[in-house]
Design a protein around this motif. Sequence first.
Motif, PDB file in Angstrom:
ATOM      1  N   VAL A 102       2.558  -6.231 -10.954  1.00 56.14           N
ATOM      2  CA  VAL A 102       1.651  -5.616  -9.984  1.00 56.14           C
ATOM      3  C   VAL A 102       1.860  -6.382  -8.683  1.00 56.14           C
ATOM      4  CG1 VAL A 102      -0.716  -4.934  -9.461  1.00 56.14           C
ATOM      5  CG2 VAL A 102       0.029  -5.113 -11.858  1.00 56.14           C
ATOM      6  N   TRP A 136      -4.380  -4.131 -11.658  1.00 58.81           N
ATOM      7  CA  TRP A 136      -4.256  -3.503 -10.328  1.00 58.81           C
ATOM      8  C   TRP A 136      -5.535  -3.734  -9.521  1.00 58.81           C
ATOM      9  CZ3 TRP A 136      -0.294  -0.432  -8.213  1.00 58.81           C
ATOM     10  CH2 TRP A 136      -0.616   0.316  -7.095  1.00 58.81           C
ATOM     11  N   LEU A 164      -3.555  -2.222 -17.374  1.00 61.92           N
ATOM     12  CA  LEU A 164      -2.855  -2.173 -16.088  1.00 61.92           C
ATOM     13  C   LEU A 164      -3.815  -1.867 -14.943  1.00 61.92           C
ATOM     14  CD1 LEU A 164       0.420  -0.328 -17.105  1.00 61.92           C
ATOM     15  CD2 LEU A 164       0.129  -2.758 -16.587  1.00 61.92           C
ATOM     16  N   ARG A 165      -4.776  -0.979 -15.173  1.00 63.94           N
ATOM     17  CA  ARG A 165      -5.765  -0.664 -14.140  1.00 63.94           C
ATOM     18  C   ARG A 165      -6.565  -1.900 -13.768  1.00 63.94           C
ATOM     19  NH1 ARG A 165      -7.898   3.314 -16.508  1.00 63.94           N
ATOM     20  NH2 ARG A 165      -9.659   2.234 -17.428  1.00 63.94           N
ATOM     21  N   PHE A 222       5.280  -5.980 -16.931  1.00 63.30           N
ATOM     22  CA  PHE A 222       4.755  -5.141 -15.866  1.00 63.30           C
ATOM     23  C   PHE A 222       4.449  -6.057 -14.693  1.00 63.30           C
ATOM     24  CE2 PHE A 222       3.598  -2.444 -19.494  1.00 63.30           C
ATOM     25  CZ  PHE A 222       3.958  -1.190 -19.029  1.00 63.30           C
ATOM     26  N   VAL A 247      -0.928  -3.595 -24.056  1.00 65.73           N
ATOM     27  CA  VAL A 247      -0.940  -3.288 -22.621  1.00 65.73           C
ATOM     28  C   VAL A 247      -0.871  -1.775 -22.478  1.00 65.73           C
ATOM     29  CG1 VAL A 247       0.226  -3.576 -20.418  1.00 65.73           C
ATOM     30  CG2 VAL A 247       0.095  -5.490 -22.011  1.00 65.73           C
ATOM     31  N   TRP A 254       2.502   2.116  -8.732  1.00 61.05           N
ATOM     32  CA  TRP A 254       1.926   1.760 -10.031  1.00 61.05           C
ATOM     33  C   TRP A 254       2.984   0.992 -10.818  1.00 61.05           C
ATOM     34  CZ3 TRP A 254      -2.757   1.513 -11.799  1.00 61.05           C
ATOM     35  CH2 TRP A 254      -2.996   1.455 -13.162  1.00 61.05           C
ATOM     36  N   PRO A 255       2.603  -0.059 -11.538  1.00 58.58           N
ATOM     37  CA  PRO A 255       3.608  -0.859 -12.251  1.00 58.58           C
ATOM     38  C   PRO A 255       4.351  -0.081 -13.329  1.00 58.58           C
ATOM     39  CG  PRO A 255       1.365  -1.595 -12.772  1.00 58.58           C
ATOM     40  CD  PRO A 255       1.246  -0.547 -11.724  1.00 58.58           C
ATOM     41  N   TYR A 285       1.739 -10.567 -13.132  1.00 62.45           N
ATOM     42  CA  TYR A 285       2.663 -10.006 -14.105  1.00 62.45           C
ATOM     43  C   TYR A 285       2.066 -10.110 -15.497  1.00 62.45           C
ATOM     44  CZ  TYR A 285       3.992 -14.885 -14.849  1.00 62.45           C
ATOM     45  OH  TYR A 285       3.970 -16.227 -15.120  1.00 62.45           O
TER      46      TYR A 285
END
Length: 174
Positions: A103, A22, A18-19, A101, A13, A33-34, A59
């Motif tokens: 979001v 998102w 993450l992007r 994480f 990750v 941002w997470p 998540y």
Amino acid sequence: MDCCTEPVAGPVVDARVLRHAWTALGPLVRGDWPVLYSLEPHQRAESLAVLDEVLAGLYLALDADGRLRWLGKAHRDGGIGGRLQDHFRHPERARVFAGVFAVAADPFSPPKAIKAAEGRAADLIGLRGRMGPRTWPAVTQAQWLALVTSRPAPRIVRPRPAGDDTGDRSAIPA
């Protein structure tokens, strides 16, 4: 009683993953941002208490090496914290999930939109077929776009009668 095998490890990750998570929520995304929340036993309760407040969203649970072990969604009472509590009923997940994480999404998002975002994130990250028997909702880009851009109809209320000064009952915020 353990019912399931340990979740298969996916990609590390990183900012790209993450992007994609998102982006999958599109206009439904809320918050910053997470950030990584620890799920290590000595910090788990504190992290879950914070995540109980994230009522809707995606998540990404990861192991101690930073590899994705679970991509999921929450859209219910208890939020992401409650969903993770469900996962911890499986000893292998409780053992391997080291961080998460989150979001966050608008909690008033239609449940089908959050479900579509989960499938879209899995596709953008490239998870299908990579994480064992895990499956995610199948959604085309057009379906995803229609769902994440749809909004519930505004609440309609009767106008207050003339001379009623007990408060504004309109659906439009002041």
